[in-house]
Design a protein around this motif. Structure first.
Motif, PDB file in Angstrom:
ATOM      1  N   THR A 153       0.840  -1.187   0.000  1.00 57.95           N
ATOM      2  CA  THR A 153       0.000   0.000   0.000  1.00 57.95           C
ATOM      3  C   THR A 153       0.882   1.246   0.000  1.00 57.95           C
ATOM      4  OG1 THR A 153      -0.062   0.259   2.416  1.00 57.95           O
ATOM      5  CG2 THR A 153      -1.684  -1.254   1.423  1.00 57.95           C
ATOM      6  N   GLU A 154       0.261   2.390  -0.191  1.00 62.70           N
ATOM      7  CA  GLU A 154       1.007   3.646  -0.100  1.00 62.70           C
ATOM      8  C   GLU A 154       1.628   3.796   1.292  1.00 62.70           C
ATOM      9  OE1 GLU A 154      -1.931   6.519  -1.056  1.00 62.70           O
ATOM     10  OE2 GLU A 154      -1.952   6.057  -3.209  1.00 62.70           O
ATOM     11  N   LEU A 155       0.954   3.237   2.297  1.00 63.38           N
ATOM     12  CA  LEU A 155       1.457   3.305   3.668  1.00 63.38           C
ATOM     13  C   LEU A 155       2.779   2.555   3.808  1.00 63.38           C
ATOM     14  CD1 LEU A 155       0.790   4.240   6.563  1.00 63.38           C
ATOM     15  CD2 LEU A 155      -0.428   2.080   6.883  1.00 63.38           C
ATOM     16  N   HIS A 156       2.889   1.397   3.173  1.00 58.97           N
ATOM     17  CA  HIS A 156       4.152   0.658   3.206  1.00 58.97           C
ATOM     18  C   HIS A 156       5.279   1.484   2.582  1.00 58.97           C
ATOM     19  CE1 HIS A 156       1.261  -2.655   3.717  1.00 58.97           C
ATOM     20  NE2 HIS A 156       2.255  -3.315   4.293  1.00 58.97           N
ATOM     21  N   GLY A 157       4.977   2.141   1.481  1.00 59.78           N
ATOM     22  CA  GLY A 157       5.986   2.979   0.827  1.00 59.78           C
ATOM     23  C   GLY A 157       6.421   4.130   1.703  1.00 59.78           C
ATOM     24  N   ASP A 158       5.470   4.769   2.389  1.00 61.92           N
ATOM     25  CA  ASP A 158       5.810   5.872   3.300  1.00 61.92           C
ATOM     26  C   ASP A 158       6.719   5.373   4.423  1.00 61.92           C
ATOM     27  OD1 ASP A 158       4.236   7.585   1.814  1.00 61.92           O
ATOM     28  OD2 ASP A 158       2.506   7.461   3.160  1.00 61.92           O
ATOM     29  N   LEU A 159       6.375   4.228   4.994  1.00 61.11           N
ATOM     30  CA  LEU A 159       7.172   3.679   6.092  1.00 61.11           C
ATOM     31  C   LEU A 159       8.588   3.350   5.621  1.00 61.11           C
ATOM     32  CD1 LEU A 159       7.526   2.572   8.942  1.00 61.11           C
ATOM     33  CD2 LEU A 159       6.414   0.450   8.194  1.00 61.11           C
ATOM     34  N   GLU A 160       8.723   2.767   4.453  1.00 66.76           N
ATOM     35  CA  GLU A 160      10.046   2.415   3.940  1.00 66.76           C
ATOM     36  C   GLU A 160      10.897   3.651   3.684  1.00 66.76           C
ATOM     37  OE1 GLU A 160       8.808  -1.840   1.871  1.00 66.76           O
ATOM     38  OE2 GLU A 160       8.664   0.021   0.729  1.00 66.76           O
ATOM     39  N   ARG A 161      10.309   4.673   3.099  1.00 64.11           N
ATOM     40  CA  ARG A 161      11.075   5.904   2.836  1.00 64.11           C
ATOM     41  C   ARG A 161      11.521   6.567   4.134  1.00 64.11           C
ATOM     42  NH1 ARG A 161       7.358   6.104  -1.406  1.00 64.11           N
ATOM     43  NH2 ARG A 161       5.826   7.188  -0.108  1.00 64.11           N
ATOM     44  N   GLU A 162      10.629   6.622   5.116  1.00 61.15           N
ATOM     45  CA  GLU A 162      10.974   7.309   6.362  1.00 61.15           C
ATOM     46  C   GLU A 162      11.951   6.493   7.205  1.00 61.15           C
ATOM     47  OE1 GLU A 162       8.038   9.474   8.501  1.00 61.15           O
ATOM     48  OE2 GLU A 162       6.777   9.798   6.729  1.00 61.15           O
ATOM     49  N   LEU A 163      11.854   5.173   7.165  1.00 64.99           N
ATOM     50  CA  LEU A 163      12.836   4.345   7.863  1.00 64.99           C
ATOM     51  C   LEU A 163      14.231   4.539   7.276  1.00 64.99           C
ATOM     52  CD1 LEU A 163      11.137   0.851   8.418  1.00 64.99           C
ATOM     53  CD2 LEU A 163      12.151   2.295  10.192  1.00 64.99           C
ATOM     54  N   ALA A 164      14.314   4.492   5.963  1.00 65.91           N
ATOM     55  CA  ALA A 164      15.613   4.659   5.305  1.00 65.91           C
ATOM     56  C   ALA A 164      16.205   6.027   5.616  1.00 65.91           C
ATOM     57  CB  ALA A 164      15.464   4.463   3.801  1.00 65.91           C
ATOM     58  N   ASP A 165      15.382   7.052   5.543  1.00 63.26           N
ATOM     59  CA  ASP A 165      15.865   8.408   5.805  1.00 63.26           C
ATOM     60  C   ASP A 165      16.312   8.569   7.256  1.00 63.26           C
ATOM     61  OD1 ASP A 165      16.040  11.367   5.022  1.00 63.26           O
ATOM     62  OD2 ASP A 165      14.689  11.444   6.740  1.00 63.26           O
ATOM     63  N   PHE A 166      15.527   8.044   8.190  1.00 67.89           N
ATOM     64  CA  PHE A 166      15.841   8.182   9.612  1.00 67.89           C
ATOM     65  C   PHE A 166      17.152   7.494   9.959  1.00 67.89           C
ATOM     66  CE2 PHE A 166      15.432   6.690  14.061  1.00 67.89           C
ATOM     67  CZ  PHE A 166      15.267   7.919  14.691  1.00 67.89           C
ATOM     68  N   CYS A 167      17.355   6.301   9.415  1.00 68.69           N
ATOM     69  CA  CYS A 167      18.536   5.515   9.759  1.00 68.69           C
ATOM     70  C   CYS A 167      19.746   5.814   8.881  1.00 68.69           C
ATOM     71  CB  CYS A 167      18.212   4.032   9.695  1.00 68.69           C
ATOM     72  SG  CYS A 167      16.952   3.504  10.890  1.00 68.69           S
ATOM     73  N   GLY A 168      19.548   6.593   7.816  1.00 68.58           N
ATOM     74  CA  GLY A 168      20.667   7.017   6.992  1.00 68.58           C
ATOM     75  C   GLY A 168      21.037   6.065   5.873  1.00 68.58           C
ATOM     76  N   PHE A 169      20.059   5.319   5.351  1.00 67.39           N
ATOM     77  CA  PHE A 169      20.324   4.387   4.266  1.00 67.39           C
ATOM     78  C   PHE A 169      19.600   4.812   2.995  1.00 67.39           C
ATOM     79  CE2 PHE A 169      21.648   1.974   7.879  1.00 67.39           C
ATOM     80  CZ  PHE A 169      22.674   1.177   7.400  1.00 67.39           C
ATOM     81  N   GLU A 170      20.032   4.256   1.888  1.00 71.03           N
ATOM     82  CA  GLU A 170      19.482   4.644   0.600  1.00 71.03           C
ATOM     83  C   GLU A 170      18.058   4.129   0.399  1.00 71.03           C
ATOM     84  OE1 GLU A 170      21.136   4.921  -4.001  1.00 71.03           O
ATOM     85  OE2 GLU A 170      21.897   3.338  -2.686  1.00 71.03           O
ATOM     86  N   ALA A 171      17.784   2.939   0.890  1.00 74.04           N
ATOM     87  CA  ALA A 171      16.469   2.338   0.659  1.00 74.04           C
ATOM     88  C   ALA A 171      16.138   1.364   1.773  1.00 74.04           C
ATOM     89  CB  ALA A 171      16.438   1.617  -0.694  1.00 74.04           C
ATOM     90  N   ALA A 172      14.856   0.996   1.856  1.00 74.23           N
ATOM     91  CA  ALA A 172      14.393   0.044   2.866  1.00 74.23           C
ATOM     92  C   ALA A 172      13.306  -0.829   2.273  1.00 74.23           C
ATOM     93  CB  ALA A 172      13.869   0.772   4.097  1.00 74.23           C
ATOM     94  N   LEU A 173      13.117  -2.008   2.854  1.00 80.32           N
ATOM     95  CA  LEU A 173      12.074  -2.932   2.439  1.00 80.32           C
ATOM     96  C   LEU A 173      11.449  -3.526   3.696  1.00 80.32           C
ATOM     97  CD1 LEU A 173      10.880  -4.122  -0.210  1.00 80.32           C
ATOM     98  CD2 LEU A 173      12.408  -6.088   0.132  1.00 80.32           C
ATOM     99  N   VAL A 174      10.116  -3.431   3.793  1.00 80.28           N
ATOM    100  CA  VAL A 174       9.407  -3.871   4.994  1.00 80.28           C
ATOM    101  C   VAL A 174       8.897  -5.297   4.825  1.00 80.28           C
ATOM    102  CG1 VAL A 174       7.296  -3.483   6.331  1.00 80.28           C
ATOM    103  CG2 VAL A 174       8.796  -1.566   5.787  1.00 80.28           C
ATOM    104  N   PHE A 175       9.027  -6.088   5.887  1.00 80.46           N
ATOM    105  CA  PHE A 175       8.608  -7.486   5.916  1.00 80.46           C
ATOM    106  C   PHE A 175       7.562  -7.689   7.020  1.00 80.46           C
ATOM    107  CE2 PHE A 175      12.576  -7.490   3.753  1.00 80.46           C
ATOM    108  CZ  PHE A 175      12.617  -8.618   2.943  1.00 80.46           C
ATOM    109  N   SER A 176       6.974  -8.877   7.026  1.00 81.31           N
ATOM    110  CA  SER A 176       5.935  -9.165   8.012  1.00 81.31           C
ATOM    111  C   SER A 176       6.489  -9.394   9.411  1.00 81.31           C
ATOM    112  CB  SER A 176       5.112 -10.383   7.577  1.00 81.31           C
ATOM    113  OG  SER A 176       5.941 -11.523   7.466  1.00 81.31           O
ATOM    114  N   SER A 177       7.775  -9.620   9.538  1.00 82.15           N
ATOM    115  CA  SER A 177       8.406  -9.781  10.850  1.00 82.15           C
ATOM    116  C   SER A 177       9.900  -9.535  10.730  1.00 82.15           C
ATOM    117  CB  SER A 177       8.169 -11.185  11.418  1.00 82.15           C
ATOM    118  OG  SER A 177       8.915 -12.152  10.703  1.00 82.15           O
ATOM    119  N   GLY A 178      10.539  -9.273  11.861  1.00 81.20           N
ATOM    120  CA  GLY A 178      11.990  -9.169  11.862  1.00 81.20           C
ATOM    121  C   GLY A 178      12.646 -10.485  11.525  1.00 81.20           C
ATOM    122  N   TYR A 179      12.020 -11.580  11.916  1.00 84.05           N
ATOM    123  CA  TYR A 179      12.536 -12.915  11.586  1.00 84.05           C
ATOM    124  C   TYR A 179      12.577 -13.098  10.071  1.00 84.05           C
ATOM    125  CZ  TYR A 179      13.505 -17.636  13.412  1.00 84.05           C
ATOM    126  OH  TYR A 179      14.111 -18.808  13.791  1.00 84.05           O
ATOM    127  N   ALA A 180      11.475 -12.718   9.414  1.00 84.85           N
ATOM    128  CA  ALA A 180      11.418 -12.847   7.957  1.00 84.85           C
ATOM    129  C   ALA A 180      12.447 -11.945   7.286  1.00 84.85           C
ATOM    130  CB  ALA A 180      10.018 -12.509   7.456  1.00 84.85           C
TER     131      ALA A 180
END
Length: 375
Positions: A73-100
């Motif tokens: 969803t658009e929400l997943h995209g927002d979360l990925e962009r803000e996570l990457a920006d906050f932590c200082g990385f170029e990109a991010a990808l969200v999964f259903s769990s940290g284990y995954a």
């Protein structure tokens, strides 16, 4: 008889004091909580709860499919962009769990012919990633960059070193600078699980990679969980855009898993934005951990000095650790209890988490209960 061996295994666990049971907690538990991983106290924060509720109202109860079909969803995209920006990385990808997320990073970045050098103290999810990867695996001593260097010396081909950033048992931090240097000497990548560093370490909680100057490096990949400092659920992989694109196309726990539920994504995004506004929460979590360690040590308990928000207290045996944790619960204090095989060194301990919202009086109460109930 089908599954007859289960009874034998159950009896062996019982004799060793290693039986695990589920204990459902009520919504209004009276216990003082030093067992959860809610390091910043955000799981019940009104903004985080509303973030989850608003996302569910907007997007529904589930993601409805895998990320490559209908689950993004658009929400997943927002979360990925803000996570990457906050932590200082170029990109991010969200999964259903940290284990995954850990399974994805390790398996997709260690193809046939490659070498994985894994710390002996790594979390089960990294270990399982090593087991599932097609590359060869060499386990090295805990927090030993020289052992990593020697393992890489003996290999000719692609390689990656894998390590927790903060280890979940004793709360000690990995020597990331030394690990990165060893990897760079051999052109190897470094995969770091920062589940226990995000929200606690780094500038305003930006994580261990940011704290050690490795954020955004082209040879460093970081995995996260959204279920600890961000008080939600899910996981993420952060790194160079080409690595993230590779995971989209090659990581089985991304391709074949249903996307993260919108409510969890909404809660994580709300928590991340709250942390941006209130960076002092990260420093407070570290301060509380230090105070807890000091008070436990003064009380004569064998506590490990924390590098983040996890404080462990050694117990004489698995049985006594279990009884100690139960006695703490009876006295109104919830603590974690780590026993073999969850601990790689075979030493049982109470595992305490220092939340940013704990008061001095609560810390005093916790230490008093732990001291009074000690075996």
């Amino acid at each position: 008889m089908a599954f007859g061996w289960i009874d034998e295994q159950a009896e062996l666990r019982r004799r060793a004091g290693l039986v695990r049971t589920l204990r459902p907690r009520p919504a209004d538990s009276p216990l003082l909580d030093l067992a959860s991983n809610d390091y910043l106290g955000l799981a019940r924060h009104p903004e985080v709860v509303e973030g989850a509720a608003a996302a569910a109202r907007t997007w529904g109860g589930g993601a409805t499919g895998s990320r490559l079909v209908t689950g993004t969803t658009e929400l997943h995209g927002d979360l990925e962009r803000e996570l990457a920006d906050f932590c200082g990385f170029e990109a991010a990808l969200v999964f259903s769990s940290g284990y995954a997320a850990n399974l994805a990073a390790v398996t997709a970045l260690a193809p046939h012919g490659s070498l994985i050098v894994s710390d002996a103290g790594n979390h089960a999810s990294l270990i399982d990633g090593c087991r599932l990867a097609r590359g060869a695996v060499q386990v090295v001593g805990h927090n030993d960059p020289e052992a990593v260097r020697k393992a890489l010396d003996a290999h000719d081909g692609p390689a990656v070193a894998v390590s927790d950033a903060v280890f979940s048992v004793d709360g000690d931090a990995a020597p990331l600078a030394g690990l990165a240097a060893a990897c760079r000497e051999h052109g190897a990548g470094l995969v770091v699980d920062d589940a226990h560093g995000l929200g606690v370490l780094g500038d305003g909680g930006r994580g261990t990679a940011q704290a050690t100057g490795l954020a955004g490096a082209p040879d460093v990949v970081v995995t996260l969980t959204l279920s600890k400092s961000l008080g939600s659920q899910g996981g993420a992989v952060l790194g160079p855009a080409r690595v993230i694109e590779h995971l989209v196309n090659a990581a089985r726990t991304f391709i074949f898993d249903t996307g993260l539920a919108p409510a969890a994504a909404g809660a994580a995004l709300a928590a991340l934005r709250l942390l941006r506004r209130e960076p002092e929460r990260a420093a407070r979590a570290r301060t509380v951990a230090g105070e807890l360690h000091t008070r436990l040590t003064v009380a004569g308990l064998e506590a490990v000095r924390p590098d983040a928000a996890v404080v462990s207290v050694r117990a004489p045996s698995p049985e006594e650790a279990l009884r100690w944790a139960a006695d703490c619960r009876t006295a109104g204090l919830a603590v974690g209890c780590f026993r073999p095989p969850s601990v790689p060194d075979g030493i049982s301990r109470l595992r305490l988490t220092a939340r940013a919202d704990l008061s001095g009086a609560e810390l005093e109460r916790a230490v008093r209960v732990i001291g009074e109930t000690r075996p």
